[in-house]
Enzyme design. Structure first.
Site, PDB file in Angstrom:
ATOM      1  N   CYS A   1       6.852   2.531  -2.142  1.00 43.98           N
ATOM      2  CA  CYS A   1       7.316   1.246  -2.277  1.00 43.98           C
ATOM      3  C   CYS A   1       6.994   0.987  -3.818  1.00 43.98           C
ATOM      4  CB  CYS A   1       6.699   0.207  -1.388  1.00 43.98           C
ATOM      5  SG  CYS A   1       7.181   0.605   0.046  1.00 43.98           S
TER       6      CYS A   1
ATOM      7  N   SER B   1       0.648  -1.330  -0.012  1.00 48.74           N
ATOM      8  CA  SER B   1       0.126  -0.053  -0.079  1.00 48.74           C
ATOM      9  C   SER B   1       0.782   1.345  -0.100  1.00 48.74           C
ATOM     10  CB  SER B   1      -0.969  -0.035   1.104  1.00 48.74           C
ATOM     11  OG  SER B   1      -0.258  -0.072   2.318  1.00 48.74           O
ATOM     12  N   CYS B   2       2.006   1.022   0.112  1.00 50.47           N
ATOM     13  CA  CYS B   2       3.016   2.173   0.176  1.00 50.47           C
ATOM     14  C   CYS B   2       3.301   2.983  -1.248  1.00 50.47           C
ATOM     15  CB  CYS B   2       4.260   1.731   0.842  1.00 50.47           C
ATOM     16  SG  CYS B   2       5.694   2.946   0.800  1.00 50.47           S
ATOM     17  N   THR B   3       3.020   4.296  -1.231  1.00 52.77           N
ATOM     18  CA  THR B   3       3.225   4.910  -2.775  1.00 52.77           C
ATOM     19  C   THR B   3       4.784   4.881  -3.224  1.00 52.77           C
ATOM     20  OG1 THR B   3       1.631   6.200  -2.271  1.00 52.77           O
ATOM     21  CG2 THR B   3       2.804   6.872  -3.912  1.00 52.77           C
TER      22      THR B   3
END
Length: 128
Positions: free
Chosen positions: A13, A9-11
């Site tokens: 990442c 969910s990490c942008t």
């Protein structure tokens, strides 16, 4: 081989993964939420940091604020145990190989993971 530690969910990442894929850099992806890092993984990463745990702990994370832990009063083993229990305490992504470490996504710094020959050709093409 490059290891990319991320949460889906990490942008940042997703940007790091896309950058590595677009530059055809082989990597192994590790989802830190479904397969939390081991204490040994964390120790390896810490050996490459400049500021130790300050570099890898996200003090702005909701988990960190909810736990209300004073990191400075924890032993290294207590902190590593805490991170393995609560992987969202980590800043992400974590990109590492045998020589390099990058925490967070920075397009200029991630170029260090490109093979030397690729970087040389890329530099020559920008000079033309």
């Amino acid at each position: 081989m490059i290891d990319l530690y991320l949460s889906p969910s990490c942008t940042s990442c997703r940007k790091a993964r896309a950058w590595l894929q677009s530059h055809k850099v082989p990597f192994v992806e590790h989802n830190i939420l479904t397969q939390p890092m081991t204490v040994d993984d964390l120790r390896q990463i810490l050996t490459k940091t400049e500021n130790g745990t300050e570099d890898i702990i996200s003090t702005r994370s909701k988990v960190f604020q909810k736990l209300a832990v004073d990191v400075d009063n924890l032993t290294i083993n207590e902190l590593l145990d805490l991170v393995t229990e609560f992987p969202n305490l980590l800043r992400r992504p974590i990109i590492t190989d045998t020589k390099h470490l990058q925490i967070g996504f920075n397009e200029d710094e991630i170029r260090a993971f490109l093979p030397r020959e690729y970087r040389r050709v890329e530099m020559l093409s920008t000079m033309e």
